[in-house]
Design an enzyme around this catalytic site. Structure first.
Site, PDB file in Angstrom:
ATOM      1  N   ASP A  23       7.124 -14.280  11.727  1.00 19.99           N
ATOM      2  CA  ASP A  23       7.469 -13.639  12.992  1.00 19.99           C
ATOM      3  C   ASP A  23       6.900 -14.476  14.138  1.00 19.99           C
ATOM      4  O   ASP A  23       6.144 -15.423  13.920  1.00 19.99           O
ATOM      5  CB  ASP A  23       6.990 -12.192  13.033  1.00 19.99           C
ATOM      6  CG  ASP A  23       5.488 -12.055  12.887  1.00 19.99           C
ATOM      7  OD1 ASP A  23       4.777 -13.068  13.004  1.00 19.99           O
ATOM      8  OD2 ASP A  23       5.023 -10.931  12.648  1.00 19.99           O
ATOM      9  N   GLY A  58       4.881 -13.743  16.647  1.00 21.03           N
ATOM     10  CA  GLY A  58       3.589 -13.405  17.231  1.00 21.03           C
ATOM     11  C   GLY A  58       3.711 -12.476  18.420  1.00 21.03           C
ATOM     12  O   GLY A  58       2.717 -11.969  18.924  1.00 21.03           O
ATOM     13  N   ASP A 108      11.000  -5.426   6.564  1.00 18.26           N
ATOM     14  CA  ASP A 108       9.606  -5.728   6.230  1.00 18.26           C
ATOM     15  C   ASP A 108       8.725  -4.598   6.720  1.00 18.26           C
ATOM     16  O   ASP A 108       9.065  -3.910   7.694  1.00 18.26           O
ATOM     17  CB  ASP A 108       9.154  -7.043   6.867  1.00 18.26           C
ATOM     18  CG  ASP A 108       8.776  -6.860   8.334  1.00 18.26           C
ATOM     19  OD1 ASP A 108       7.580  -6.738   8.619  1.00 18.26           O
ATOM     20  OD2 ASP A 108       9.679  -6.819   9.190  1.00 18.26           O
ATOM     21  N   CYS A 164       9.442   3.052 -14.033  1.00 16.38           N
ATOM     22  CA  CYS A 164       9.123   1.836 -13.286  1.00 16.38           C
ATOM     23  C   CYS A 164       8.696   0.720 -14.247  1.00 16.38           C
ATOM     24  O   CYS A 164       7.826   0.933 -15.105  1.00 16.38           O
ATOM     25  CB  CYS A 164       8.011   2.105 -12.280  1.00 16.38           C
ATOM     26  SG  CYS A 164       7.523   0.648 -11.334  1.00 16.38           S
ATOM     27  N   CYS A 166       7.019  -2.000 -13.519  1.00 14.94           N
ATOM     28  CA  CYS A 166       5.925  -2.832 -13.013  1.00 14.94           C
ATOM     29  C   CYS A 166       4.741  -2.845 -13.979  1.00 14.94           C
ATOM     30  O   CYS A 166       4.583  -1.961 -14.826  1.00 14.94           O
ATOM     31  CB  CYS A 166       5.476  -2.360 -11.630  1.00 14.94           C
ATOM     32  SG  CYS A 166       4.361  -0.932 -11.608  1.00 14.94           S
ATOM     33  N   CYS A 224       2.589   0.466 -14.041  1.00 13.07           N
ATOM     34  CA  CYS A 224       3.158   1.620 -14.739  1.00 13.07           C
ATOM     35  C   CYS A 224       3.285   1.381 -16.243  1.00 13.07           C
ATOM     36  O   CYS A 224       3.250   2.330 -17.025  1.00 13.07           O
ATOM     37  CB  CYS A 224       4.519   1.969 -14.144  1.00 13.07           C
ATOM     38  SG  CYS A 224       4.403   2.697 -12.498  1.00 13.07           S
ATOM     39  N   HIS A 228       2.517  -1.863  -7.749  1.00 14.14           N
ATOM     40  CA  HIS A 228       3.480  -0.768  -7.923  1.00 14.14           C
ATOM     41  C   HIS A 228       4.250  -0.485  -6.638  1.00 14.14           C
ATOM     42  O   HIS A 228       5.478  -0.331  -6.664  1.00 14.14           O
ATOM     43  CB  HIS A 228       2.794   0.509  -8.386  1.00 14.14           C
ATOM     44  CG  HIS A 228       3.721   1.683  -8.327  1.00 14.14           C
ATOM     45  ND1 HIS A 228       4.708   1.910  -9.258  1.00 14.14           N
ATOM     46  CD2 HIS A 228       3.857   2.664  -7.382  1.00 14.14           C
ATOM     47  CE1 HIS A 228       5.408   2.978  -8.919  1.00 14.14           C
ATOM     48  NE2 HIS A 228       4.905   3.462  -7.786  1.00 14.14           N
TER      49      HIS A 228
END
Length: 376
Positions: free
Chosen positions: A95, A97, A268, A306, A308, A311, A337
């Protein structure tokens, strides 16, 4: 200057403006719509780049303002550029700033030239101009860089917003003139506060510049969620269809679903890492406070659906124990997660758009009358 960057819409939803696409960058593709984790200081807090990759993240955001203050863009360039410095080989965005500088409030002074502020690190006076922001971002080397903009606060008077929006356009022209690297795509940012006519005017002016991508900024600065939705629904469809559309600073299920329905592609937000550091898990859109006594002897995974690492290997009871004990591992496991959760949500929406089932399958998330739930 951006021959390496193209956006290819692949499918659209027949009942909304949602679209699934592919954004091509020099460091790989981003399948949209997609959530982007925030790595402010060239790292996503508490996890490694390899762990980040396992969440399904494809593109990561870093922060120009913070990296300029520490360690400095020259150090990053000396380390081989942002990708090599932080060990992430996928697409990256920095970004400008602008948001961080304007959040300094009383510590900064805005002029037509740019913004002057005192460094919170050492008190040094810093002048951040559109040219300086682009110079820093050119040096850092992310794939996508953002134009330096003025982000008006909420609430603000219409005249204040008009002035900020007009200055944002003038600063964008200076950014375009100063931008030097053909391997970086410069995105413009639509400002306009809560005034839809100002948003429409800004979007029309930016479209004429034929930039490689466009962002909607100046939301999530204090407005109620319903107002953010109104702004996004009115603004996103005005942006070019064949360019990626990025909604800055948004990352809840409902906000993303509504924005995707309006035609937004990228998001984001610091929510997944910030909540993790407060012992909070995101589970199918709900917020779970793992300090809650109900989790102390709950031996189920956070979400049995999930995939991940968290999990697949640990129980709610164990995570609750780590949170209560303030163990660093708690923050790592919850971050893994939470990021996986948001990336998967956008992946599921993408597939639903391709199947043309988005409007029906995600109807509950497209309605503000149902409040997000919090398990305390």
């Amino acid at each position: 200057m951006t021959a390496n960057f193209t956006f290819q819409p692949l499918a659209t939803c027949s009942q909304t403006k949602a679209r699934a696409g592919i954004f091509y960058t020099p460091h790989g593709v981003v399948e949209t719509p997609r959530f982007m984790p925030v790595g402010t200081l060239a790292n996503v807090k508490t996890i490694t780049p390899d762990q980040l990759k396992q969440t399904g993240a494809q593109m990561v955001l870093s922060n120009t303002y913070h990296l300029h203050l520490q360690p400095g863009e020259r150090i990053v360039a000396g380390g081989g550029g942002l990708h090599k410095f932080m060990g992430w080989d996928g697409p990256m965005l920095t970004d400008s700033g602008g948001f961080q500088v304007f959040s300094l409030s009383e510590m900064r002074k805005i002029t037509e030239e740019g913004v002057t502020f005192r460094s919170p690190h050492d008190g040094q006076i810093i002048n951040l101009t559109p040219e300086k922001s682009i110079e820093i971002q050119n040096t850092l080397g992310a794939d996508v860089i953002m134009a330096f903009d003025e982000c008006p606060p909420y609430p603000a008077t219409r005249s204040e917003v008009e002035a900020a929006t007009a200055r944002t356009y003038r600063w964008l022209e200076r950014c375009i003139n100063f931008h030097q690297r053909p391997d970086q795509a410069l995105f413009g940012i639509v400002q306009g506060g809560v005034h839809l006519d100002l948003r429409a005017k800004a979007a029309e002016e930016l479209k004429k510049l034929d930039l490689p991508g466009y962002a909607i900024g100046g939301v999530s600065v204090g407005e109620p969620p319903e107002l953010i939705a109104q702004i996004v629904k009115a603004t996103a469809p005005l942006l070019p269809y064949n360019k990626p559309r990025y909604l800055m600073g948004v990352g809840t299920y409902r906000e993303m679903a509504i924005a995707i329905a309006a035609g937004v592609d990228l998001f984001d937000c610091v929510i997944p890492t910030r909540w993790a550091r407060h012992g909070t898990a995101m589970v199918q859109g709900e917020r779970w406070n793992l300090k809650n006594a109900k989790f102390r002897d709950d031996f189920q995974p956070l979400d049995e659906t999930c995939p991940c690492y968290t999990c697949q290997n640990f129980s709610r009871a164990y995570l609750s124990h780590l949170v209560r004990s303030q163990e660093i591992l708690a923050y790592t496991l919850l971050t893994i997660h939470n990021i996986t959760e948001l990336v998967r949500f956008t992946q599921k929406i993408r597939q639903a758009i391709i199947n043309d089932t988005f409007a029906s399958e995600f109807a509950s998330w497209l309605d503000w009358s149902t409040a997000d739930q919090v398990v305390m």
